[in-house]
Design a protein around this motif. Structure first.
Motif, PDB file in Angstrom:
ATOM      1  N   ALA A 233      75.983-104.964 -12.476  1.00  0.00           N
ATOM      2  CA  ALA A 233      75.421-105.085 -13.161  1.00  0.00           C
ATOM      3  C   ALA A 233      74.452-107.095 -12.691  1.00  0.00           C
ATOM      4  CB  ALA A 233      76.418-105.309 -14.420  1.00  0.00           C
ATOM      5  N   LEU A 234      73.704-106.401 -11.862  1.00  0.00           N
ATOM      6  CA  LEU A 234      72.897-107.695 -11.472  1.00  0.00           C
ATOM      7  C   LEU A 234      71.697-108.317 -12.570  1.00  0.00           C
ATOM      8  CD1 LEU A 234      72.032-106.352  -8.141  1.00  0.00           C
ATOM      9  CD2 LEU A 234      73.297-108.120  -9.272  1.00  0.00           C
ATOM     10  N   ASP A 235      71.590-107.703 -14.350  1.00  0.00           N
ATOM     11  CA  ASP A 235      70.937-108.221 -14.751  1.00  0.00           C
ATOM     12  C   ASP A 235      71.973-109.258 -15.436  1.00  0.00           C
ATOM     13  OD1 ASP A 235      68.619-107.208 -14.582  1.00  0.00           O
ATOM     14  OD2 ASP A 235      68.953-105.252 -15.584  1.00  0.00           O
ATOM     15  N   TYR A 236      73.650-109.119 -15.625  1.00  0.00           N
ATOM     16  CA  TYR A 236      73.962-109.848 -16.167  1.00  0.00           C
ATOM     17  C   TYR A 236      74.744-111.357 -15.172  1.00  0.00           C
ATOM     18  CZ  TYR A 236      73.207-107.376 -20.131  1.00  0.00           C
ATOM     19  OH  TYR A 236      73.035-106.364 -21.089  1.00  0.00           O
ATOM     20  N   LEU A 237      75.282-110.533 -13.821  1.00  0.00           N
ATOM     21  CA  LEU A 237      76.158-111.297 -13.414  1.00  0.00           C
ATOM     22  C   LEU A 237      75.410-111.541 -12.074  1.00  0.00           C
ATOM     23  CD1 LEU A 237      78.070-109.153 -14.633  1.00  0.00           C
ATOM     24  CD2 LEU A 237      80.235-110.767 -13.723  1.00  0.00           C
ATOM     25  N   SER A 238      75.633-112.385 -11.415  1.00  0.00           N
ATOM     26  CA  SER A 238      74.865-112.244  -9.791  1.00  0.00           C
ATOM     27  C   SER A 238      76.079-112.042  -8.502  1.00  0.00           C
ATOM     28  CB  SER A 238      75.221-113.866  -9.129  1.00  0.00           C
ATOM     29  OG  SER A 238      76.118-114.483  -8.827  1.00  0.00           O
ATOM     30  N   PRO A 239      75.515-111.865  -7.801  1.00  0.00           N
ATOM     31  CA  PRO A 239      76.511-110.921  -6.688  1.00  0.00           C
ATOM     32  C   PRO A 239      77.418-111.508  -6.554  1.00  0.00           C
ATOM     33  CG  PRO A 239      73.896-110.828  -6.123  1.00  0.00           C
ATOM     34  CD  PRO A 239      73.807-112.024  -7.080  1.00  0.00           C
ATOM     35  N   THR A 240      78.566-111.947  -5.752  1.00  0.00           N
ATOM     36  CA  THR A 240      79.211-112.712  -5.762  1.00  0.00           C
ATOM     37  C   THR A 240      79.057-113.391  -4.449  1.00  0.00           C
ATOM     38  OG1 THR A 240      80.835-110.966  -4.129  1.00  0.00           O
ATOM     39  CG2 THR A 240      81.511-111.186  -6.604  1.00  0.00           C
ATOM     40  N   SER A 241      78.289-113.274  -3.254  1.00  0.00           N
ATOM     41  CA  SER A 241      78.407-113.482  -2.179  1.00  0.00           C
ATOM     42  C   SER A 241      77.009-114.538  -2.777  1.00  0.00           C
ATOM     43  CB  SER A 241      77.035-112.405  -1.026  1.00  0.00           C
ATOM     44  OG  SER A 241      76.083-112.544  -2.159  1.00  0.00           O
ATOM     45  N   LEU A 242      76.780-115.013  -3.094  1.00  0.00           N
ATOM     46  CA  LEU A 242      75.444-116.169  -3.476  1.00  0.00           C
ATOM     47  C   LEU A 242      76.449-117.517  -3.723  1.00  0.00           C
ATOM     48  CD1 LEU A 242      72.204-116.446  -4.475  1.00  0.00           C
ATOM     49  CD2 LEU A 242      73.352-116.412  -7.091  1.00  0.00           C
ATOM     50  N   TYR A 243      77.500-117.384  -4.347  1.00  0.00           N
ATOM     51  CA  TYR A 243      78.186-118.510  -4.386  1.00  0.00           C
ATOM     52  C   TYR A 243      79.161-118.487  -2.980  1.00  0.00           C
ATOM     53  CZ  TYR A 243      80.715-116.138  -7.797  1.00  0.00           C
ATOM     54  OH  TYR A 243      81.343-115.101  -8.569  1.00  0.00           O
ATOM     55  N   GLY A 244      79.043-117.821  -2.128  1.00  0.00           N
ATOM     56  CA  GLY A 244      79.981-118.107  -0.878  1.00  0.00           C
ATOM     57  C   GLY A 244      81.251-117.186  -1.232  1.00  0.00           C
ATOM     58  N   ASP A 270      76.699-115.852 -14.590  1.00  0.00           N
ATOM     59  CA  ASP A 270      75.026-115.756 -15.765  1.00  0.00           C
ATOM     60  C   ASP A 270      74.587-114.686 -14.086  1.00  0.00           C
ATOM     61  OD1 ASP A 270      74.164-117.626 -13.825  1.00  0.00           O
ATOM     62  OD2 ASP A 270      73.267-118.682 -15.319  1.00  0.00           O
ATOM     63  N   ARG A 271      73.474-114.053 -14.285  1.00  0.00           N
ATOM     64  CA  ARG A 271      72.876-114.072 -12.808  1.00  0.00           C
ATOM     65  C   ARG A 271      72.613-114.521 -11.483  1.00  0.00           C
ATOM     66  NH1 ARG A 271      67.149-110.862 -14.912  1.00  0.00           N
ATOM     67  NH2 ARG A 271      67.285-110.676 -12.598  1.00  0.00           N
ATOM     68  N   ASP A 272      72.627-115.945 -11.753  1.00  0.00           N
ATOM     69  CA  ASP A 272      71.872-117.046 -11.371  1.00  0.00           C
ATOM     70  C   ASP A 272      73.565-118.040 -11.125  1.00  0.00           C
ATOM     71  OD1 ASP A 272      69.313-117.015 -11.311  1.00  0.00           O
ATOM     72  OD2 ASP A 272      69.478-118.038 -12.748  1.00  0.00           O
ATOM     73  N   GLY A 273      74.674-117.156 -10.485  1.00  0.00           N
ATOM     74  CA  GLY A 273      76.063-117.319 -10.824  1.00  0.00           C
ATOM     75  C   GLY A 273      76.105-118.594 -10.811  1.00  0.00           C
ATOM     76  N   LYS A 274      75.909-119.228 -12.618  1.00  0.00           N
ATOM     77  CA  LYS A 274      75.869-120.444 -12.721  1.00  0.00           C
ATOM     78  C   LYS A 274      77.023-119.944 -13.913  1.00  0.00           C
ATOM     79  CE  LYS A 274      71.240-122.491 -12.023  1.00  0.00           C
ATOM     80  NZ  LYS A 274      70.356-122.913 -13.258  1.00  0.00           N
ATOM     81  N   VAL A 275      77.914-121.127 -14.169  1.00  0.00           N
ATOM     82  CA  VAL A 275      78.532-121.180 -15.796  1.00  0.00           C
ATOM     83  C   VAL A 275      78.354-121.114 -16.628  1.00  0.00           C
ATOM     84  CG1 VAL A 275      81.217-122.063 -16.613  1.00  0.00           C
ATOM     85  CG2 VAL A 275      81.228-122.325 -14.095  1.00  0.00           C
ATOM     86  N   LEU A 276      78.398-120.490 -17.666  1.00  0.00           N
ATOM     87  CA  LEU A 276      77.583-120.398 -19.477  1.00  0.00           C
ATOM     88  C   LEU A 276      79.007-121.046 -20.383  1.00  0.00           C
ATOM     89  CD1 LEU A 276      75.761-117.047 -19.471  1.00  0.00           C
ATOM     90  CD2 LEU A 276      74.797-119.148 -18.817  1.00  0.00           C
ATOM     91  N   TYR A 277      78.535-121.865 -21.107  1.00  0.00           N
ATOM     92  CA  TYR A 277      78.881-122.302 -21.580  1.00  0.00           C
ATOM     93  C   TYR A 277      80.263-123.561 -21.799  1.00  0.00           C
ATOM     94  CZ  TYR A 277      76.318-118.703 -24.043  1.00  0.00           C
ATOM     95  OH  TYR A 277      75.604-117.530 -24.062  1.00  0.00           O
ATOM     96  N   PRO A 278      80.623-124.147 -20.334  1.00  0.00           N
ATOM     97  CA  PRO A 278      81.180-125.129 -20.369  1.00  0.00           C
ATOM     98  C   PRO A 278      81.444-125.444 -21.411  1.00  0.00           C
ATOM     99  CG  PRO A 278      79.224-125.592 -19.123  1.00  0.00           C
ATOM    100  CD  PRO A 278      78.630-124.304 -19.753  1.00  0.00           C
ATOM    101  N   PRO A 346      86.771-124.771 -12.008  1.00  0.00           N
ATOM    102  CA  PRO A 346      87.672-125.418 -13.184  1.00  0.00           C
ATOM    103  C   PRO A 346      86.969-125.099 -14.943  1.00  0.00           C
ATOM    104  CG  PRO A 346      88.244-127.316 -11.195  1.00  0.00           C
ATOM    105  CD  PRO A 346      87.052-126.095 -10.532  1.00  0.00           C
ATOM    106  N   ALA A 347      85.485-125.146 -14.812  1.00  0.00           N
ATOM    107  CA  ALA A 347      84.955-124.805 -15.514  1.00  0.00           C
ATOM    108  C   ALA A 347      84.795-123.919 -16.894  1.00  0.00           C
ATOM    109  CB  ALA A 347      83.335-125.072 -15.313  1.00  0.00           C
ATOM    110  N   TRP A 348      85.334-122.462 -15.683  1.00  0.00           N
ATOM    111  CA  TRP A 348      85.742-120.840 -16.120  1.00  0.00           C
ATOM    112  C   TRP A 348      87.071-121.739 -16.759  1.00  0.00           C
ATOM    113  CZ3 TRP A 348      83.937-118.593 -11.534  1.00  0.00           C
ATOM    114  CH2 TRP A 348      82.570-118.067 -11.495  1.00  0.00           C
ATOM    115  N   LEU A 349      86.913-121.580 -18.320  1.00  0.00           N
ATOM    116  CA  LEU A 349      88.151-121.799 -19.146  1.00  0.00           C
ATOM    117  C   LEU A 349      89.240-120.031 -19.497  1.00  0.00           C
ATOM    118  CD1 LEU A 349      86.631-123.789 -22.257  1.00  0.00           C
ATOM    119  CD2 LEU A 349      87.842-124.500 -19.670  1.00  0.00           C
ATOM    120  N   VAL A 350      88.450-119.335 -19.487  1.00  0.00           N
ATOM    121  CA  VAL A 350      88.639-118.488 -19.046  1.00  0.00           C
ATOM    122  C   VAL A 350      88.240-116.839 -18.808  1.00  0.00           C
ATOM    123  CG1 VAL A 350      87.328-117.361 -21.510  1.00  0.00           C
ATOM    124  CG2 VAL A 350      89.556-116.345 -21.038  1.00  0.00           C
TER     125      VAL A 350
END
Length: 369
Positions: A233-244, A270-278, A346-350
Motif C-alpha cells: 500500500a505504497l500510496d499510504y505507507l512507506s517501505p519499511t526499509s526506508l527507515y532501516g 505516511d508514505r514517507d515513513g513519518k509519524v502522523l498526528y503526534p 515513542p511518538a506512536w501511541l497506538v
C-alpha cells in the motif's frame, strides 16, 4: 467476562474460529485465571471447538514473571502452542486470544507444535532465549527457527509467514532487535528486492527477567510458488526499509478455497515513513485504520474480512477512546484485545495487528484441508 468470536467456513476446507476473552478483576490471580479458562472452554465448545482444535493460545498478563508460573501449572498437559506475554490488558490482569482449526492433527515438535493437514503442515515455533543482549537473543531466535525448518526441508525465506518479536523495554532494546533481524535476513538472501516477512515488533516481557527479546513464528510447509503475496500500500505507507527495518506490511496467503491476510503491526505512518498526528491518539487511530484498510484492499480484501485484532497502547488510559474509534471501523463483535505495549517509536501511541480471512482463493492451489 465476555467471549468474542468470529469464524470462517468453506465448502471443501477446514473451519476456522477466533476467540478473545478478558478476565474479571478481583480476588487472587489463580482464581481469576481458573475462571477465565472455564469461561473460555465453555465458550469455544458452543462453536464446536475444544482444546484439541487450538492452533494458537496466547495470554497477555500484567505480571508475567509471577503469573506465568501459575498459568503454566493450570495449562499443564495441554497439547497446544501456548504463548504467554507480559503485556498488561487495558483492564484486568489476564486476557486470552485463540485461533482454532477444526481439522487435521497436531503434534509436539522441538520448541513448538506441528499441525498436520492433508496438503500442508503448519509449524508454530518459539521458546525462551538462552543468550544475553537483544541482538544475540534475536539472532538466536531466527537461527533456531532456520535450523528447525531446514531439518524439514524448509526455510525461513520460503515458509515462514508471520513472526512476533517481543522486546523488553522497547525504547532501549529495539535497536539490537532490528540489527539482528537485518543481519539474519541479509544472510539468507532476504532484502527489499526479494521480500521480508510480516511481523509485529512490540514491547513485551518474558517470564524470565533476563529475556530481552523472544520470537514466535508461524510457518507453513507445502506451499507452492505464488501462494504468498506481499502487500505494501505504497500510496499510504512507506517501505519499511526506508527507515532501516525489515518486515512486510502484510502478507496475503492464498489457498485453493480462501485467502488469509496477516496484517503486521500497523501504526499512524505516511508514505514517507513519518509519524502522523503526534500526541493525538484519536487521529493516530483513524490513520492506523486507514492504513490497515489500504493493505487489505491491495490484496482484494476489506475491513469486513477481519477476524481478530490486537491493539497495542503506549498508555492504557487511552483504551476507551481508542476502542471507541476502532469499533466503528471493525466488524461488530470481532475478537479484540487491547493491551499496554509501547510501539517501537515513542511518538506512536497506538498500533494494531490483525488476521483477515475471506473466500477469495485460487483453485490452482490446494485448499486448506
Amino acid at each position: 467476562m465476555i467471549m468474542q468470536h468470529s469464524g470462517f467456513q468453506s465448502a471443501d476446507g477446514i473451519s476456522e474460529h477466533f476467540f478473545a476473552c478478558s478476565g474479571a478483576s478481583g480476588g487472587d490471580f489463580r482464581n481469576e485465571a481458573i475462571a477465565l479458562l472455564k469461561e473460555y472452554e465453555q465458550g469455544i465448545a458452543r462453536y464446536g471447538c475444544s482444546v484439541d482444535t487450538e492452533l494458537l493460545l496466547r495470554f497477555h498478563l500484567s505480571d508475567v514473571t509471577n503469573q506465568g508460573v501459575i498459568l503454566r501449572e493450570l495449562l499443564a498437559g495441554r497439547n497446544s502452542y501456548i504463548s504467554i506475554v507480559g503485556q498488561p490488558p487495558a483492564s484486568g490482569r489476564i486476557a486470552v486470544e485463540s485461533w482454532h482449526w477444526c481439522g487435521g492433527e497436531k503434534s509436539a515438535v522441538p520448541r513448538g507444535i506441528s499441525w498436520n493437514l492433508k496438503h500442508y503442515r503448519a509449524f508454530w515455533h518459539g521458546g525462551p532465549p538462552e543468550k544475553s543482549g537483544s541482538y544475540d537473543q534475536t539472532m538466536e531466535a531466527f537461527e533456531k527457527l532456520q535450523l528447525d525448518l531446514s531439518e524439514r526441508g524448509a526455510s525461513v525465506a520460503d515458509n515462514t509467514v508471520r513472526t512476533w518479536l517481543y522486546c523488553r523495554d522497547v525504547d532501549n532494546n529495539y535497536s539490537g532487535l532490528v540489527k539482528a533481524r537485518n543481519d539474519f535476513f541479509d544472510g539468507v538472501g532476504l532484502n527489499p528486492s526479494t521480500h521480508f516477512i510480516a511481523s509485529t515488533g512490540i514491547e513485551g516481557q518474558m517470564e524470565n527477567p533476563a529475556g530481552l527479546v523472544s520470537m514466535e513464528a508461524f510457518s507453513i510447509l507445502g506451499l507452492t510458488a505464488g501462494q504468498q503475496q506481499y502487500l505494501a500500500a505504497l500510496d499510504y505507507l512507506s517501505p519499511t526499509s526506508l527507515y532501516g527495518v525489515s518486515f512486510e506490511r502484510a502478507t496475503r496467503l492464498v489457498w485453493g478455497d480462501r485467502s488469509h491476510y496477516y496484517i503486521s503491526g500497523t501504526a499512524s505512518i505516511d508514505r514517507d515513513g513519518k509519524v502522523l498526528y503526534p500526541g493525538d491518539v484519536a487521529s493516530q487511530t483513524r490513520r492506523m485504520l486507514t492504513n490497515v484498510e489500504a493493505l487489505l484492499a491491495e490484496g482484494d480484501g476489506n475491513m469486513t474480512d477481519l477476524k481478530i485484532a490486537t491493539v497495542y497502547l503506549r498508555d492504557s488510559a487511552d483504551a476507551g477512546l481508542v476502542t471507541a474509534v476502532i469499533e466503528e471501523a471493525l466488524p461488530a463483535g470481532i475478537p479484540l484485545t487491547v493491551v499496554r505495549a509501547p510501539v517501537c517509536r515513542p511518538a506512536w501511541l497506538v498500533e494494531m495487528e490483525a488476521v483477515a480471512v475471506n473466500s477469495r482463493g485460487n483453485r490452482s492451489y490446494r485448499p486448506l484441508a
